[in-house]
Design a protein around this motif. Structure first.
Motif, PDB file in Angstrom:
ATOM      1  N   THR A 236       0.734  -1.145  -0.144  1.00  0.00           N
ATOM      2  CA  THR A 236       0.079  -0.068  -0.198  1.00  0.00           C
ATOM      3  C   THR A 236       0.853   1.223   0.158  1.00  0.00           C
ATOM      4  O   THR A 236       0.892   2.163  -0.756  1.00  0.00           O
ATOM      5  CB  THR A 236      -0.942   0.113   1.171  1.00  0.00           C
ATOM      6  OG1 THR A 236      -1.699  -1.259   1.226  1.00  0.00           O
ATOM      7  CG2 THR A 236      -1.827   1.175   1.187  1.00  0.00           C
ATOM      8  N   ALA A 237       1.900   1.370   0.810  1.00  0.00           N
ATOM      9  CA  ALA A 237       2.678   2.574   1.146  1.00  0.00           C
ATOM     10  C   ALA A 237       3.312   2.873  -0.320  1.00  0.00           C
ATOM     11  O   ALA A 237       3.339   3.927  -0.716  1.00  0.00           O
ATOM     12  CB  ALA A 237       3.528   2.278   2.354  1.00  0.00           C
ATOM     13  N   LYS A 239       2.666   1.746  -3.208  1.00  0.00           N
ATOM     14  CA  LYS A 239       1.697   2.223  -4.417  1.00  0.00           C
ATOM     15  C   LYS A 239       1.469   3.488  -4.174  1.00  0.00           C
ATOM     16  O   LYS A 239       1.057   4.334  -5.187  1.00  0.00           O
ATOM     17  CB  LYS A 239       0.415   1.334  -4.273  1.00  0.00           C
ATOM     18  CG  LYS A 239      -0.763   1.730  -5.386  1.00  0.00           C
ATOM     19  CD  LYS A 239      -0.328   1.144  -6.845  1.00  0.00           C
ATOM     20  CE  LYS A 239      -1.633   1.025  -7.681  1.00  0.00           C
ATOM     21  NZ  LYS A 239      -2.328   2.328  -7.684  1.00  0.00           N
ATOM     22  N   GLN A 240       0.909   4.208  -2.901  1.00  0.00           N
ATOM     23  CA  GLN A 240       0.515   5.487  -2.964  1.00  0.00           C
ATOM     24  C   GLN A 240       1.624   6.429  -3.219  1.00  0.00           C
ATOM     25  O   GLN A 240       1.152   7.590  -3.744  1.00  0.00           O
ATOM     26  CB  GLN A 240       0.090   5.482  -1.279  1.00  0.00           C
ATOM     27  CG  GLN A 240      -1.260   4.766  -0.896  1.00  0.00           C
ATOM     28  CD  GLN A 240      -1.567   5.088   0.551  1.00  0.00           C
ATOM     29  OE1 GLN A 240      -0.454   5.434   1.259  1.00  0.00           O
ATOM     30  NE2 GLN A 240      -2.578   4.769   1.224  1.00  0.00           N
ATOM     31  N   HIS A 241       2.943   6.148  -2.978  1.00  0.00           N
ATOM     32  CA  HIS A 241       3.590   7.103  -3.215  1.00  0.00           C
ATOM     33  C   HIS A 241       4.108   7.172  -4.741  1.00  0.00           C
ATOM     34  O   HIS A 241       4.339   8.290  -5.196  1.00  0.00           O
ATOM     35  CB  HIS A 241       5.188   6.554  -2.687  1.00  0.00           C
ATOM     36  CG  HIS A 241       6.303   7.245  -2.896  1.00  0.00           C
ATOM     37  ND1 HIS A 241       6.727   8.526  -3.050  1.00  0.00           N
ATOM     38  CD2 HIS A 241       7.476   6.783  -3.756  1.00  0.00           C
ATOM     39  CE1 HIS A 241       7.746   8.959  -3.509  1.00  0.00           C
ATOM     40  NE2 HIS A 241       8.285   8.147  -3.848  1.00  0.00           N
ATOM     41  N   ASP A 243       1.692   6.440  -7.089  1.00  0.00           N
ATOM     42  CA  ASP A 243       0.619   7.243  -7.570  1.00  0.00           C
ATOM     43  C   ASP A 243       0.760   8.716  -7.460  1.00  0.00           C
ATOM     44  O   ASP A 243       0.208   9.410  -8.081  1.00  0.00           O
ATOM     45  CB  ASP A 243      -0.710   6.834  -7.100  1.00  0.00           C
ATOM     46  CG  ASP A 243      -0.951   5.428  -7.581  1.00  0.00           C
ATOM     47  OD1 ASP A 243      -0.820   5.229  -8.625  1.00  0.00           O
ATOM     48  OD2 ASP A 243      -1.913   4.547  -6.909  1.00  0.00           O
ATOM     49  N   ALA A 244       1.411   9.293  -6.181  1.00  0.00           N
ATOM     50  CA  ALA A 244       1.289  10.452  -5.975  1.00  0.00           C
ATOM     51  C   ALA A 244       2.506  11.256  -6.935  1.00  0.00           C
ATOM     52  O   ALA A 244       2.190  12.491  -7.363  1.00  0.00           O
ATOM     53  CB  ALA A 244       1.895  10.720  -4.520  1.00  0.00           C
TER      54      ALA A 244
END
Length: 321
Positions: A236-237, A239-241, A243-244
């Motif tokens: 998750t972490a 993927k979020q990074h 994506d940002a």
């Protein structure tokens, strides 16, 4: 366009990881030999189990060392390594979670087997035990285990290796197990010649059963994490990074959208990024596209040999799905 960063070469960090694991394997062999010999001499199945448990842990550490050697030598020079790279073009990252998962399952299975034997022995009246020899073994093993855990933790401040971290947990677990054995043996020795001496045959199977109950769930957490990596569960972490970073690029450069695919396998991080461009965009040189890739790669960060980064640009969404 794919931008593989490769795998660790024979760097000082990789060499340090191998050195720590080699030293750990040698120390594990010593502890295993002490456990089996002193266990048979004292009549303690708990000590024998401790030795066999160490032997199994040493065997898996040996496999882990082989994996580290493969990873470290993947990009080394020489015809043999070139042939190896041709057969395993995606590297050896996938072996690391497989070794960790197999280690966890093996150690948990050994704990279950020993627990069943302990219950059987307890129900049949226990077993006599030479507490003096058992105490000598327990003290020596606790000191070795704590020393190896300290050595591994100190080395891993710079290495940051999951395999070394697993080895440290193994030594701490061994120290805790043997410390529990030491306390039980001291209690057993203290009740000799008292009205509670009838309990002494039950000390060994009772403490063995208790130790097995405590250590059984510990490797299961490692197994769970290894399965997540083997099954390519999206972290998750990360993927979020990603994506940002990608969304910022979309807004800054005028892309329509992006698609990101990430996975963590062992120490490797695999990232695929696709940017959807509007149809009819003005042509750019390859150097300009490469400069944009460099910009995105720097924004994602951690450009190490363990990062496999693919960045592609297309006007066709189907290429990104």
């Amino acid at each position: 366009m794919s931008v593989p960063s490769g795998l660790p070469q024979d760097t000082p960090v990789a060499g340090g990881e191998q050195r720590v694991l080699r030293f750990s394997i040698a120390a594990t062999a010593v502890v295993a030999a002490l456990g089996i010999v002193f266990g048979l001499m004292s009549g303690s199945y708990a000590i024998v189990f401790d030795g066999i448990y160490s032997l199994a842990d040493g065997a898996t550490s040996l496999v882990a060392l082989l994996v580290v050697n493969l990873i470290a030598g993947y990009n080394a020079s020489g015809s043999q390594n070139r042939r190896l790279a041709e057969k395993f073009t995606m590297g050896f990252w996938h072996l690391e979670p497989m070794v960790l998962g197999a280690t966890g399952l093996l150690l948990s299975g050994a704990a279950v087997y020993a627990f069943i034997n302990a219950i059987g022995s307890f129900l049949t009246g226990g077993r006599p035990l030479q507490f003096g020899q058992a105490i000598v073994y327990a003290i020596a093993t606790v000191l070795i285990s704590l020393g190896m855990a300290w050595y591994g933790r100190r080395a891993n401040r710079h290495l940051r290796s999951e395999l070394v971290a697993m080895d440290i947990r193994g030594w701490l677990m061994s120290a805790a197990i043997t410390a529990a054995l030491l306390v039980a043996f001291i209690v057993g020795l203290a009740i000799q010649g008292t009205s509670l001496e009838w309990m002494s045959p039950y000390v060994d199977p009772a403490v063995l059963a208790l130790v097995c109950l405590v250590i059984f769930p510990i490797p299961l957490g490692v197994v769970r994490r290894a399965l997540e990596e083997i099954l390519l569960v999206t972290p998750t972490a990360l993927k979020q990074h990603v994506d940002a970073v990608a969304q910022a690029v979309v807004e800054r450069h005028g892309f329509l959208s992006h698609r990101a695919y990430v996975a963590k396998v062992g120490r490797g991080r695999q990232i695929e990024l696709y940017f959807i461009a509007p149809a009819g965009w003005p042509a750019r040189t390859l150097e300009e596209w490469d400069a944009l890739r460099d910009e995105i790669g720097e924004a994602i960060g951690d450009d190490s040999p363990d990062r496999w980064l693919t960045i592609a640009f297309t006007t066709d969404r189907e290429w990104a799905e």
